[in-house]
Scaffold this motif. Structure first.
Motif, PDB file in Angstrom:
ATOM      1  N   ARG A  27       0.823  -1.194   0.000  1.00 56.54           N
ATOM      2  CA  ARG A  27       0.000   0.000   0.000  1.00 56.54           C
ATOM      3  C   ARG A  27       0.872   1.265   0.000  1.00 56.54           C
ATOM      4  O   ARG A  27       0.615   2.221  -0.733  1.00 56.54           O
ATOM      5  N   LYS A  28       1.897   1.243   0.829  1.00 59.02           N
ATOM      6  CA  LYS A  28       2.823   2.382   0.917  1.00 59.02           C
ATOM      7  C   LYS A  28       3.497   2.650  -0.429  1.00 59.02           C
ATOM      8  O   LYS A  28       3.586   3.784  -0.883  1.00 59.02           O
ATOM      9  N   VAL A  29       3.995   1.571  -1.010  1.00 54.49           N
ATOM     10  CA  VAL A  29       4.724   1.707  -2.270  1.00 54.49           C
ATOM     11  C   VAL A  29       3.804   2.235  -3.370  1.00 54.49           C
ATOM     12  O   VAL A  29       4.175   3.110  -4.158  1.00 54.49           O
ATOM     13  N   ILE A  30       2.586   1.715  -3.406  1.00 59.28           N
ATOM     14  CA  ILE A  30       1.624   2.155  -4.414  1.00 59.28           C
ATOM     15  C   ILE A  30       1.321   3.639  -4.239  1.00 59.28           C
ATOM     16  O   ILE A  30       1.349   4.414  -5.203  1.00 59.28           O
ATOM     17  N   ASP A  31       1.066   4.018  -2.995  1.00 64.78           N
ATOM     18  CA  ASP A  31       0.771   5.429  -2.727  1.00 64.78           C
ATOM     19  C   ASP A  31       1.937   6.330  -3.098  1.00 64.78           C
ATOM     20  O   ASP A  31       1.743   7.483  -3.470  1.00 64.78           O
ATOM     21  N   GLY A  32       3.148   5.801  -2.969  1.00 62.41           N
ATOM     22  CA  GLY A  32       4.314   6.636  -3.200  1.00 62.41           C
ATOM     23  C   GLY A  32       4.845   6.609  -4.622  1.00 62.41           C
ATOM     24  O   GLY A  32       5.830   7.264  -4.933  1.00 62.41           O
ATOM     25  N   SER A  33       4.208   5.852  -5.502  1.00 63.77           N
ATOM     26  CA  SER A  33       4.753   5.759  -6.852  1.00 63.77           C
ATOM     27  C   SER A  33       3.699   6.021  -7.932  1.00 63.77           C
ATOM     28  O   SER A  33       3.864   6.905  -8.760  1.00 63.77           O
TER      29      SER A  33
END
Lengths: 182, 182
Positions: A27-33
């Motif tokens: 979730r973090k990675v998706i939000d950040g990319s």
DNA sequence: CGTCGCATGTAAACAGTTACATGATTCG
DNA sequence: CGAATCATGTAACTGTTTACATGCGACG
């Protein structure tokens, strides 16, 4: 016209192809990319990871971390990679066409006294903010020490956002001019 | 962030504000006017019309037509009109961000041997076709004998489509150039 | 001690499409 | 006679978000 099918599977496989991850981490990675053209919620991520494991597209290891809850780290399997490759080679489904701003504008004459300018103004401001974020992202990516091979493609998705947002701002400018002089 | 709420209600009220219509007719009108940024299916239209009537936002008359099935024609009520006006004055919800083409491009480096150029080429062709349709629509609207007061707003939604599609074509051109020379 | 970040997961509700059932008329 | 058009409606399914439940550790 095919309706937009479940692409959470492939999105998760894509991010797992970068390396093992937890549901929370994904979730973090998706939000950040890709937040700019893709989103996922926990309510989809956790059940989908379970499904991926059941189908042999991913495996998981549960670890007792010294602090906090036990974490479940998922890794993509070879079958997962090949499913990802199949999807990547396939034509994308056309995006859903639903734009509430345009629908309101279309019916604007049906409500006397309401001026759609505020809405368009807000839209414009949001697009300008978007462009600022893109500029920052561009700077960060371009100043990276060792650009990964994927970077070329990331830049293309960024460019999409830039060109589209610029067109939206130009449109808003035209609209505001048109509505102002009437 | 508010998720995209049910706007079928308001869309139907908007079209009913043009005059009485059947469910079938509404679908036709929607397809022939806003299909470019809005769609509705029978599976939503018929149940929603029933709901609108139950809530007093529309009324219906059933008629035995000489040929075919009995038809149910819906009309908007004053309460329906005021609900429409409330919605029109309200800020639109931000559109869902889900673009499968960009997601594929983002992960393109993860599949060796696949060339995303075909996808972008297809995207470009579709956008050019869209632009052609817009040009036709523009001609039709501009040559209309007695333009309705709504026309000004219709043109603005058309302009949105034009500017966006042009930006998309420019983007596709850039991408194809970039991918071709690498 | 409060709250923020890490972390997993479920249930309910909502949004929306597709496929199907039904059936008459008109046009080629 | 077959296909298209007019016309209403439902059921099943899929996709997705939101809110909630749970709980530890670190930081201020």
């Amino acid at each position: 016209m095919a309706r937009t099918p479940n692409r959470t599977r492939q999105a998760l496989l894509g991010f797992l192809s970068w390396g093992p991850q937890t549901g929370y981490g994904l979730r973090k990675v998706i939000d950040g990319s890709v937040s700019n053209f893709w989103t996922e919620s926990y309510g989809r991520i956790y059940p989908m990871l379970k499904e991926l494991e059941e189908e042999g597209l991913a495996t998981s290891i549960e670890r007792q971390t010294p602090g906090g809850r036990p974490t479940k780290t998922y890794s993509i399997t070879d079958r997962g990679r090949s499913e990802l490759a199949v999807w990547l080679a396939d034509e994308p489904a056309p995006p859903a066409r639903r734009n509430e701003l345009l629908l309101k504008l279309f019916f604007a004459a049906r409500a006397e006294g309401t001026d759609p300018s505020n809405m368009v103004e807000a839209f414009r401001a949001e697009k300008l903010a978007e462009l600022e974020r893109y500029a920052e992202t561009r700077d960060e990516l371009e100043s990276a020490a060792s650009p990964p091979p994927d970077m070329k493609y990331w830049m293309l998705t960024l460019r999409y956002g830039e060109l589209e947002a610029e067109a939206h701002v130009r449109w808003a400018d035209e609209v505001l001019k048109e509505l102002g002089t009437s």
